[in-house]
Scaffold this motif. Sequence first.
Motif, PDB file in Angstrom:
ATOM      1  N   PHE A  69      -1.259  62.921   6.456  1.00 40.61           N
ATOM      2  CA  PHE A  69      -0.538  62.000   5.579  1.00 40.61           C
ATOM      3  C   PHE A  69      -1.407  60.883   5.004  1.00 40.61           C
ATOM      4  O   PHE A  69      -1.316  60.602   3.796  1.00 40.61           O
ATOM      5  N   PRO A  70      -2.256  60.219   5.778  1.00 41.93           N
ATOM      6  CA  PRO A  70      -3.123  59.213   5.154  1.00 41.93           C
ATOM      7  C   PRO A  70      -4.040  59.816   4.094  1.00 41.93           C
ATOM      8  O   PRO A  70      -4.255  59.218   3.031  1.00 41.93           O
ATOM      9  N   ALA A  71      -4.581  61.009   4.375  1.00 41.31           N
ATOM     10  CA  ALA A  71      -5.451  61.661   3.396  1.00 41.31           C
ATOM     11  C   ALA A  71      -4.679  62.008   2.126  1.00 41.31           C
ATOM     12  O   ALA A  71      -5.180  61.846   1.004  1.00 41.31           O
ATOM     13  N   ALA A  72      -3.447  62.480   2.293  1.00 41.85           N
ATOM     14  CA  ALA A  72      -2.639  62.825   1.121  1.00 41.85           C
ATOM     15  C   ALA A  72      -2.333  61.593   0.280  1.00 41.85           C
ATOM     16  O   ALA A  72      -2.336  61.650  -0.956  1.00 41.85           O
ATOM     17  N   LEU A  73      -2.087  60.462   0.928  1.00 42.11           N
ATOM     18  CA  LEU A  73      -1.740  59.238   0.207  1.00 42.11           C
ATOM     19  C   LEU A  73      -2.933  58.587  -0.474  1.00 42.11           C
ATOM     20  O   LEU A  73      -2.756  57.823  -1.421  1.00 42.11           O
ATOM     21  N   THR A  74      -4.119  58.875   0.010  1.00 38.44           N
ATOM     22  CA  THR A  74      -5.320  58.211  -0.531  1.00 38.44           C
ATOM     23  C   THR A  74      -6.221  59.157  -1.310  1.00 38.44           C
ATOM     24  O   THR A  74      -7.315  58.774  -1.726  1.00 38.44           O
ATOM     25  N   GLY A  75      -5.788  60.392  -1.503  1.00 38.70           N
ATOM     26  CA  GLY A  75      -6.567  61.336  -2.288  1.00 38.70           C
ATOM     27  C   GLY A  75      -7.755  61.928  -1.565  1.00 38.70           C
ATOM     28  O   GLY A  75      -8.666  62.471  -2.193  1.00 38.70           O
ATOM     29  N   GLN A  76      -7.737  61.859  -0.242  1.00 37.65           N
ATOM     30  CA  GLN A  76      -8.825  62.422   0.549  1.00 37.65           C
ATOM     31  C   GLN A  76      -8.545  63.884   0.889  1.00 37.65           C
ATOM     32  O   GLN A  76      -7.480  64.424   0.582  1.00 37.65           O
ATOM     33  N   GLU A  77      -9.482  64.501   1.584  1.00 34.19           N
ATOM     34  CA  GLU A  77      -9.370  65.909   1.946  1.00 34.19           C
ATOM     35  C   GLU A  77      -8.386  66.090   3.106  1.00 34.19           C
ATOM     36  O   GLU A  77      -8.478  65.410   4.119  1.00 34.19           O
ATOM     37  N   VAL A  78      -7.454  67.000   2.933  1.00 33.21           N
ATOM     38  CA  VAL A  78      -6.408  67.265   3.926  1.00 33.21           C
ATOM     39  C   VAL A  78      -6.733  68.561   4.663  1.00 33.21           C
ATOM     40  O   VAL A  78      -6.911  69.602   4.037  1.00 33.21           O
ATOM     41  N   PRO A  79      -6.818  68.536   5.999  1.00 37.54           N
ATOM     42  CA  PRO A  79      -7.076  69.771   6.734  1.00 37.54           C
ATOM     43  C   PRO A  79      -5.801  70.591   6.934  1.00 37.54           C
ATOM     44  O   PRO A  79      -4.727  70.042   7.149  1.00 37.54           O
ATOM     45  N   ALA A  80      -5.933  71.894   6.862  1.00 40.93           N
ATOM     46  CA  ALA A  80      -4.825  72.811   7.122  1.00 40.93           C
ATOM     47  C   ALA A  80      -5.332  73.889   8.063  1.00 40.93           C
ATOM     48  O   ALA A  80      -6.235  74.647   7.717  1.00 40.93           O
ATOM     49  N   PHE A  81      -4.761  73.950   9.254  1.00 41.64           N
ATOM     50  CA  PHE A  81      -5.264  74.844  10.290  1.00 41.64           C
ATOM     51  C   PHE A  81      -4.781  76.276  10.107  1.00 41.64           C
ATOM     52  O   PHE A  81      -3.618  76.532   9.817  1.00 41.64           O
ATOM     53  N   GLY A  82      -5.707  77.220  10.307  1.00 38.94           N
ATOM     54  CA  GLY A  82      -5.357  78.629  10.408  1.00 38.94           C
ATOM     55  C   GLY A  82      -4.893  79.246   9.100  1.00 38.94           C
ATOM     56  O   GLY A  82      -5.384  78.923   8.021  1.00 38.94           O
ATOM     57  N   ASP A  83      -3.940  80.162   9.204  1.00 40.88           N
ATOM     58  CA  ASP A  83      -3.394  80.880   8.053  1.00 40.88           C
ATOM     59  C   ASP A  83      -2.271  80.038   7.452  1.00 40.88           C
ATOM     60  O   ASP A  83      -1.184  79.935   8.027  1.00 40.88           O
ATOM     61  N   VAL A  84      -2.512  79.449   6.291  1.00 38.45           N
ATOM     62  CA  VAL A  84      -1.552  78.514   5.705  1.00 38.45           C
ATOM     63  C   VAL A  84      -0.332  79.214   5.123  1.00 38.45           C
ATOM     64  O   VAL A  84       0.623  78.547   4.707  1.00 38.45           O
TER      65      VAL A  84
END
Length: 262
Positions: A123-138
């Motif tokens: 959530f902080p990354a999404a709000l600030t335009g940073q890279e968001v990690p997504a684990f495994g098979d999205v």
Amino acid sequence: MTAARDLQVVLGAGVVYHCVNVGYHLQVEAMPRIQQAVLAAAEAVGARLVVLDTFYPYGETHGALTTEGTPWNATTRKGLMHAELDARYLAAHAEGRLRVVLGRSADFVGPGVLNSTLGGAVFPAALTGQEVPAFGDVDLPHSCTYIGDVAAGLATLGENPDGDGRVWHLPTAPALTTRRILAMVEERVGRPLTFTVVAEPRPFGPFDEVFMAEYAEMFYQHTEAQVVDSSAIEKAYGLAPNPLSATIDVTLAWYGELLAAH
């Protein structure tokens, strides 16, 4: 943690809620000792014990719907440890030492939830335009449990002793894919998300080497569908999980306030 201190904490309690946890790399060593202390204290004062539990005892389900009747097939260190703890809790109840009930939750999400795959890394990354990690098979469905529903479910179990002596799944909204969840976040922040698929366990962002080394054995949770059925507690006690859309709304609002304060 001492026996005298534990007793002092629970003196006069009719219901004890056990939600204690420790650093991920300390769990296998520490959680059995914590269990021993909590069981002894609750038994000494004659209190009922409500335990916040995990889905780790089930082990790999190969994407099958997970109900309270799903076999415990854990093979990992942490999965086997949690299965052993749960067997001890239920044995203590069956033996008449004290009344115990277990409430199992999927991955937490919501205000105040930091150390979760859908928490402080997203959530902080999404709000600030940073890279968001997504684990495994999205593109696999992955159940998440709103922290408010965790609290409501545990409180309900604490108020209803007719549910003792068994495992309940805490109210959990229908599973969505990680991709869909991130798309819902994207719609709300009003900008495209830059997300990185973490396809195998490796350090990324707040998930450091120590954490990921311990989490590696549990990474199967992100390479197979994890779909939780919580209909039993919903039907038994009239509960309903918070819709995931509303959960994302309040979580983004909370993180927005947190970022603004800093």
